[in-house]
Structures are given as C-alpha cells and as structure tokens.
Design a protein around this motif. Structure first.
Motif, PDB file in Angstrom:
ATOM      1  N   LEU A 199     -50.351  34.266   6.344  1.00  0.00           N
ATOM      2  CA  LEU A 199     -50.541  35.352   5.382  1.00  0.00           C
ATOM      3  C   LEU A 199     -51.925  35.290   4.741  1.00  0.00           C
ATOM      4  N   ALA A 200     -52.412  34.077   4.458  1.00  0.00           N
ATOM      5  CA  ALA A 200     -53.732  33.922   3.832  1.00  0.00           C
ATOM      6  C   ALA A 200     -54.835  34.427   4.756  1.00  0.00           C
ATOM      7  N   SER A 211     -58.797  43.623  10.467  1.00  0.00           N
ATOM      8  CA  SER A 211     -57.452  44.074  10.817  1.00  0.00           C
ATOM      9  C   SER A 211     -56.994  45.116   9.802  1.00  0.00           C
ATOM     10  N   LYS A 212     -55.897  45.782  10.121  1.00  0.00           N
ATOM     11  CA  LYS A 212     -55.414  46.890   9.312  1.00  0.00           C
ATOM     12  C   LYS A 212     -54.126  46.513   8.580  1.00  0.00           C
ATOM     13  N   PHE A 213     -54.041  46.916   7.312  1.00  0.00           N
ATOM     14  CA  PHE A 213     -52.833  46.661   6.523  1.00  0.00           C
ATOM     15  C   PHE A 213     -51.879  47.846   6.677  1.00  0.00           C
ATOM     16  N   ASN A 214     -50.659  47.570   7.147  1.00  0.00           N
ATOM     17  CA  ASN A 214     -49.689  48.634   7.406  1.00  0.00           C
ATOM     18  C   ASN A 214     -48.587  48.732   6.364  1.00  0.00           C
ATOM     19  N   GLY A 215     -48.675  47.915   5.311  1.00  0.00           N
ATOM     20  CA  GLY A 215     -47.646  47.929   4.286  1.00  0.00           C
ATOM     21  C   GLY A 215     -46.802  46.678   4.329  1.00  0.00           C
ATOM     22  N   ILE A 216     -45.772  46.635   3.501  1.00  0.00           N
ATOM     23  CA  ILE A 216     -44.921  45.442   3.431  1.00  0.00           C
ATOM     24  C   ILE A 216     -43.471  45.740   3.791  1.00  0.00           C
ATOM     25  N   VAL A 217     -42.891  46.763   3.150  1.00  0.00           N
ATOM     26  CA  VAL A 217     -41.469  47.042   3.317  1.00  0.00           C
ATOM     27  C   VAL A 217     -41.257  48.451   3.860  1.00  0.00           C
ATOM     28  N   SER A 218     -40.266  48.581   4.755  1.00  0.00           N
ATOM     29  CA  SER A 218     -39.869  49.893   5.271  1.00  0.00           C
ATOM     30  C   SER A 218     -38.507  49.757   5.929  1.00  0.00           C
ATOM     31  N   ALA A 219     -37.952  50.856   6.366  1.00  0.00           N
ATOM     32  CA  ALA A 219     -36.697  50.814   7.114  1.00  0.00           C
ATOM     33  C   ALA A 219     -36.948  50.074   8.430  1.00  0.00           C
ATOM     34  N   PRO A 220     -35.980  49.347   8.935  1.00  0.00           N
ATOM     35  CA  PRO A 220     -36.178  48.581  10.167  1.00  0.00           C
ATOM     36  C   PRO A 220     -36.506  49.486  11.350  1.00  0.00           C
ATOM     37  N   PRO A 221     -37.371  49.039  12.259  1.00  0.00           N
ATOM     38  CA  PRO A 221     -37.654  49.799  13.484  1.00  0.00           C
ATOM     39  C   PRO A 221     -36.389  49.886  14.344  1.00  0.00           C
ATOM     40  N   SER A 222     -36.394  50.769  15.306  1.00  0.00           N
ATOM     41  CA  SER A 222     -35.251  50.918  16.208  1.00  0.00           C
ATOM     42  C   SER A 222     -35.167  49.744  17.182  1.00  0.00           C
ATOM     43  N   LEU A 223     -33.955  49.303  17.431  1.00  0.00           N
ATOM     44  CA  LEU A 223     -33.718  48.228  18.390  1.00  0.00           C
ATOM     45  C   LEU A 223     -33.487  48.786  19.796  1.00  0.00           C
ATOM     46  N   PHE A 332     -36.554  44.273   6.976  1.00  0.00           N
ATOM     47  CA  PHE A 332     -37.238  45.324   6.223  1.00  0.00           C
ATOM     48  C   PHE A 332     -38.732  45.038   6.061  1.00  0.00           C
ATOM     49  N   LEU A 333     -39.218  43.933   6.669  1.00  0.00           N
ATOM     50  CA  LEU A 333     -40.628  43.549   6.532  1.00  0.00           C
ATOM     51  C   LEU A 333     -41.450  43.909   7.766  1.00  0.00           C
ATOM     52  N   ALA A 334     -40.990  44.862   8.543  1.00  0.00           N
ATOM     53  CA  ALA A 334     -41.679  45.234   9.782  1.00  0.00           C
ATOM     54  C   ALA A 334     -43.139  45.625   9.568  1.00  0.00           C
ATOM     55  N   PRO A 335     -43.485  46.418   8.538  1.00  0.00           N
ATOM     56  CA  PRO A 335     -44.902  46.772   8.353  1.00  0.00           C
ATOM     57  C   PRO A 335     -45.790  45.552   8.161  1.00  0.00           C
ATOM     58  N   LEU A 336     -45.275  44.559   7.442  1.00  0.00           N
ATOM     59  CA  LEU A 336     -46.046  43.330   7.232  1.00  0.00           C
ATOM     60  C   LEU A 336     -46.241  42.602   8.550  1.00  0.00           C
TER      61      LEU A 336
END
Length: 429
Positions: A199-200, A211-223, A332-336
């Motif tokens: 993370l550091a 690199s690009k920051f995409n966020g931290i929390v979101s709905a889970p991606p599709s399996l 829920f941490l997929a963007p991270l």
C-alpha cells in the motif's frame, strides 16, 4: 454457543483472543487479495472476477477449516502455484486458463481421494526430505525471477538469456524500496508487513503519476467470467498429467508442512505426536482446492502465515472463521485492488520467494546423493520456467544417483515408479 462448539475454555482461550488472532492472521496474508488477481490476469483471467474468486475462495476455505477441522489455520490461493498457473502452464506451455483451472480441480480431487484412503502418509513418506525441501526452495526461485522481471530489474537478452534491466527507472527503484521496507517491518514483527509495504509503494507511485487511483470501496465485480469455467475434459489430456501432478504434489507438501510446523504451538497434536482431526483438515484443504477452481482461482491451500495468529493466542477454529469473515468483507475493496501496480506487488513476490528459499537449509549437504538432485530440482524450476519439469528432473536425478551409487535401498518403490513415469513423459514430450 461459541464456547460449546469450539471449546474455548478447554483450549485456554477466549472469544476476544480468537478475534485478535484472526485479525492478526488476516493482516499477514491479506496481500494475496492484491497479488493473486494480478498474477491470474497475466493468464487472461478477468482481474475483477479473479479478485472475487480469491476473496470468496479464501473465505470458504478458511471457514471450512475452522468449522469442520476446528484448526486455527487460514487458507487462500497459494503463492508459487498461482505463478506456475499463469506463467508456466498458460503463458509457457500455451494451455488456456480454463484448462489450467481444470488441472487445479483434478489435483484437488486427487488430494481428496488420498485423504479419504489411507495412502496419504505413504506418498508423503515416499518422497525424501531433500526433495520436499528442494521443491519449496525451487518454487521460491521461480517466484523470484518473476518478481524481478515484473519490477524491471532483470530483462531478456539474446546472448546472455537475462541481463540487468533499467534499474534506475522510477518503478524499479520503488520496487527495491518496497522490498527493504518489508524486511524492516517483518524484522520488527509488525503484523501485515507485506500489505503495508504494498500500500505504501502504491501511494507513492500514484503520487508520482506512475499508476492510477481507482478508489477504495465499491460493489463486488461479477464472478461470471470465471465461475464454473474450468475445462476438466481438456485437463484430462495425457499431456497434462505432469501439470496435475505438480499442482497436487506442491499442495500436498505445502499443506502437510504447514500443519506440522504450527501444530505443536496450537495444541493440535496428541500425546503421541500425531495431528488431531487430521482427516477433516486434509479434506477441507482438498475441497477448498476444488471450490477455488470452480470459482476461478489457482490452488487454495493452508497458509503458514497462520502461525502469526497462533502466536497471538489463536487455538481453535474460531480464529479461521474470523479470517473467513474478513476475506468476505474484502470483496468490496475491488477498486483498491485494481489500483495496485505491478511494481508494488513485485517486492511481495520476491520476499515470499526469500522465505520459501529458506527450506534449502534442511537439505543434507554432507551427502552428494541428496544435495545434488535437490539442486537439480531447485535450479530447473526457474530455468525451465516449470515447477512440473523441476520436480521431474529432480526425481529422476535422485533415483538414478542412488542406484548408480549402490544405494538402491534408499529409494522408495513409489519414488522409483514416479521417476520412470517422468522419464517416459519427458521422452515423448
């Protein structure tokens, strides 16, 4: 209810201690939710689906181990085998990732069969200690070369095969920084050292525009892209026998070694030195392997990082259940996870490689018929870019070396049969 089911008082622990132990274990192995999807994506697997498969597979496996075997042992997709899955089987041998998942599933079925039948111990005992240790060290070296390439520290060269990469590049320097940071944090016994370093370095890389920051929390991606996509019929092809065997052997030794190494401290051994409830523990691991393949991830196995939770006081399956809940929340941490660049995970890969390479000290360096074949196994894995080939060449060298040295009695019949099968496999390849 928890007291009755897990017998906390009998094991000298409390709910609070088990919760803390579970959190400690999770922090030490949470790096896998960032590293595994990235490795799987190299094989063409959808990264979002691989992320969910990693979290759900680890959650299911840890819960099963905790509720059935009642061991304070957590499971997740294993390091080394995930790299072999992507870089060896798919990219190196040209198989599809669906076929590779099928091979993982079949290895789980094989593991389940030997766990149910009384032959698991015979197989484990048939493989000499030097080869068991060499397999672990060889996988470490295999991981190391992948980590160095991902960091840009080594690169391909037509004359020398490999050469020094662009070591002065910002990404390579950040990877080096991440590695020494892990060393420092681990030395200070800070839980989650690998994850903290990942993370550091990610934060620094984002700040530098690398690199690009995409966020931290979101709905889970599709399996859906990976769920039940394994090609079992394709994996039954005769050419994949050695691949299935490699997945099986490494999972068997990894699981056995993990349980044996942490058992005494966790109170998992009886008065005769045998593991308690070993049947459910091995079957939990094999079922987890099959479920993981069905979800869309490489071999799920027991994690030696569970020792951190045991050091924190974990003594029952409640510790593993806590880890399972935390992995489930992690979906829920997929963007991270998608914000983590390769130069941030490379130090983690290399550090795990260093840890795995440590098993080399257990090889008998006074007996040439033991250490020479062990070196063959260790060196062949990274240089042929195949765990299966490393195991094959090492087994052949061991059996041939013993026989020609007049020490045929040291060769277990199972080991001899395996060596012959490997000779045939390599001859027709």
């Amino acid at each position: 209810m928890l007291e009755r089911y897990f017998k906390l008082a009998e094991h000298g622990t409390t709910v609070r201690v088990e919760l803390l132990a579970g959190l400690t274990t999770f922090l030490t192995m949470a790096y896998i939710i960032f590293v595994n999807p990235m490795i799987m994506s190299k094989a063409g697997v959808d990264q979002g689906a691989a992320f969910v498969a990693t979290c759900v597979g680890a959650a299911f496996a840890s819960a099963l181990m905790g509720l059935w075997a009642k061991y304070p042992v957590a499971l997740a997709p294993g390091m080394g085998l995930n790299a072999y899955f992507s870089y060896g089987v798919v990219l190196g041998m040209g198989h599809t990732w669906q076929v590779a998942l099928g091979a993982v599933f079949l290895s789980g079925v094989l593991f389940l069969i030997i766990s149910v039948l009384p032959i698991r111990e015979k197989i484990v005992n048939a493989i000499p200690m030097s080869q068991k240790m060499a397999i672990g060290a060889g996988i470490g070296l295999f991981l190391a070369i992948i980590a160095l390439e991902n960091a840009g520290i080594v690169a391909a060269h037509p004359a020398t095969i490999v050469t020094l990469g662009k070591i002065g590049a910002p990404t390579a320097l950040l990877a080096c920084l991440g590695f020494v940071l892990i060393i420092a944090l681990d030395y200070r016994k800070i839980p989650g050292a690998i994850m903290i370093a990942i993370l550091a370095i990610t934060v620094v890389g984002i700040g530098m525009g690398l690199s690009k920051f995409n966020g931290i929390v979101s709905a889970p991606p599709s399996l859906a892209p990976t769920f039940l996509q394994m090609d079992i019929m394709g994996a039954l092809h005769v050419g994949l026998i050695s691949i299935v065997f490699a997945f099986f052997m490494v999972d068997l030794f990894d699981n056995t070694g993990t349980l044996i190494s942490i058992a005494p401290r966790a109170g998992m051994m009886d008065s005769h030195g045998r593991l308690k409830r070993i049947g459910p523990a091995f079957m939990s691991d094999s079922i987890a392997c099959m479920v993981g393949a069905a979800l869309g991830t490489s071999t799920v196995t027991s994690y030696i990082e569970s020792a951190a939770g045991i050091r924190a006081g974990g003594r029952t399956g409640l510790t593993a259940v806590v880890v399972a809940v935390l992995f489930l929340v992690s979906v829920f941490l997929a963007p991270l996870a998608t914000s983590i660049p390769g130069f941030a995970t490379a130090p983690a890969l290399f550090f795990v490689a260093c840890v795995m390479a440590g098993s080399i000290v257990k090889v008998d360096w006074e007996d040439v018929t033991e250490y020479a074949p062990a070196v063959v196994t260790m060196i062949a894995m990274p240089l042929t870019f195949s765990i299966a080939t490393g195991i094959a060449l090492g087994f052949i060298a061991y059996v041939a070396g013993k026989i020609l040295s007049g020490r045929i009695k040291d060769v277990h019949p199972i080991m001899a049969v395996l060596a012959i099968l490997f000779v045939i496999k390599l001859a027709v390849t």
